[in-house]
Design an enzyme around this catalytic site. Structure first.
Site, mmCIF file in Angstrom:
data_model
loop_
_atom_site.group_PDB
_atom_site.id
_atom_site.type_symbol
_atom_site.label_atom_id
_atom_site.label_comp_id
_atom_site.label_asym_id
_atom_site.label_seq_id
_atom_site.Cartn_x
_atom_site.Cartn_y
_atom_site.Cartn_z
ATOM 1 N NE ARG A 244 -3.795 0.291 0.493
ATOM 2 C CZ ARG A 244 -4.788 0.098 -0.376
ATOM 3 N NH1 ARG A 244 -4.951 0.932 -1.403
ATOM 4 N NH2 ARG A 244 -5.613 -0.934 -0.227
ATOM 5 C CD GLN B 69 -9.253 -3.696 -6.635
ATOM 6 O OE1 GLN B 69 -10.435 -4.014 -6.662
ATOM 7 N NE2 GLN B 69 -8.800 -2.652 -5.963
ATOM 8 N NE ARG C 156 -2.463 -5.303 -6.549
ATOM 9 C CZ ARG C 156 -3.287 -4.757 -5.674
ATOM 10 N NH1 ARG C 156 -2.987 -3.596 -5.121
ATOM 11 N NH2 ARG C 156 -4.409 -5.362 -5.353
ATOM 12 C CG HIS D 61 -1.859 2.447 -7.925
ATOM 13 N ND1 HIS D 61 -1.981 3.508 -7.072
ATOM 14 C CD2 HIS D 61 -3.025 1.746 -7.830
ATOM 15 C CE1 HIS D 61 -3.159 3.455 -6.471
ATOM 16 N NE2 HIS D 61 -3.812 2.392 -6.923
ATOM 17 C CG ASP E 3 -11.380 5.604 -7.944
ATOM 18 O OD1 ASP E 3 -10.532 5.755 -8.847
ATOM 19 O OD2 ASP E 3 -11.699 4.495 -7.480
ATOM 20 C CD GLU F 239 -3.540 5.532 -9.358
ATOM 21 O OE1 GLU F 239 -3.866 4.524 -10.016
ATOM 22 O OE2 GLU F 239 -4.145 5.905 -8.338
#
Length: 314
Positions: A78, A102, A107, A183, A228, A289
């Site tokens: 995170r 997701q 990652r 990201h 978002d 991003e």
């Protein structure tokens, strides 16, 4: 052994060459760190090839990483710069990626450190290369996305910029579709006085408002609640900037990445994210991003796709 009082001292650097970046692998072969002769540094976790630190020469951190982030490889990080591939979010209606977790598997996979290269000019810089291929995936992940691919991820550090680029190669006989995103979590002083410029006139999907499609009318986008959004900037060649107060602090230039996600969880969303800490940390971060996430990139056998961002610290 005879001790020679006039024995030659070890040379720190090769005569005639400028000082070079120092690259180290640490934490049980889990992290790669590069430090320029001028003091700037970058640190990459091999789990996810995630950039977890980018510091100025005065040791000022430029990226936000949650205090509760897992850096032991047990889950995606995170914060920093996680890599999204081959799907952004989830895509239940896209058969090829519908079963993936997701943001895909890049990652959460262990990457291989392929090596470093340094600038031969007077300008100190270092490029670190990382690789991930279908051959290195677990059988479980291969079953979810059974394509033959290779990813080359490069992180290039110099005194003022950090460039991250991804080359995707289709090594199989079957074409595949994918999305990718860098990201990036930027560390800022105060979200209430931070804006994002370079998005005026862009169409965007507002995921907080039922994924409705809107057009950005503001020259400076302020964050006043959960945000978002997936923007497709109309001025592709111009950098997007993060402005704190009256001063630009970062410029983000994109290469072959058409979209830009702007994200901040705000109060309620941050409270519900288990590895987001401190819970008021949303005040000190903003995600801007660069990616290709509106639609899908189709890659035929033997073809390559390359996308990159260059972040300039101002």
């Amino acid at each position: 052994m005879v001790d020679r009082p006039n024995k030659p001292a070890a040379l720190a650097t090769t005569p005639g060459l400028p000082p070079q970046a120092q690259v180290n692998i640490s934490h049980g072969n889990q992290r790669v760190t590069a430090v320029l002769p001028t003091g700037e540094s970058v640190e990459i976790l091999l789990h996810g090839a995630t950039v977890i630190s980018w510091k100025a020469a005065d040791d000022t951190e430029k990226l936000w990483v949650s205090n509760a982030a897992k850096l032991d490889g047990s889950k995606p990080v995170r914060g920093g710069i996680p890599l999204v591939f081959p799907v952004f979010g989830t895509a239940p209606d896209h058969a090829a990626t519908s079963k993936l977790p997701q943001h895909g598997f890049a990652r959460s996979s262990r990457w291989e450190f392929l090596g470093k290269s340094t600038s031969e000019s007077g300008d100190a810089s270092v490029k670190l290369d990382f690789g991930l291929s279908s051959a290195s995936l677990s059988d479980e992940v291969k079953a979810l996305w059974p394509y033959d691919f290779n990813l080359l991820y490069s992180v290039t550090l110099d005194a003022k910029t950090l460039t991250t680029s991804m080359v995707v190669t289709n090594q199989g006989n079957e074409p595949f579709e994918f999305q990718m995103l860098l990201h990036t979590y930027f560390k800022i002083k105060d979200i209430s006085s931070t804006t994002v410029t370079g998005l005026e006139g862009a169409s965007y999907v507002d995921k907080v408002d039922n994924a409705s499609v809107k057009t950005e009318s503001a020259s400076e986008v302020s964050i006043t609640g959960e945000t978002d959004r997936i923007y497709t900037p109309v001025k592709k060649e111009e950098p997007i900037a993060i402005v704190e107060g009256s001063s630009k602090t970062f410029n983000i230039s994109r290469d072959n990445l058409e979209d830009t996600v702007v994200w901040n969880p705000w109060t309620e969303k941050a409270a519900g994210i288990g590895d987001f800490a401190p819970k008021d940390g949303y005040k000190n971060m903003i995600c801007v991003e660069a990616g290709s996430v509106q639609g899908w990139v189709n890659l035929e056998n033997g073809d390559q796709f390359e996308g990159a961002q260059t972040i300039t610290s101002l």
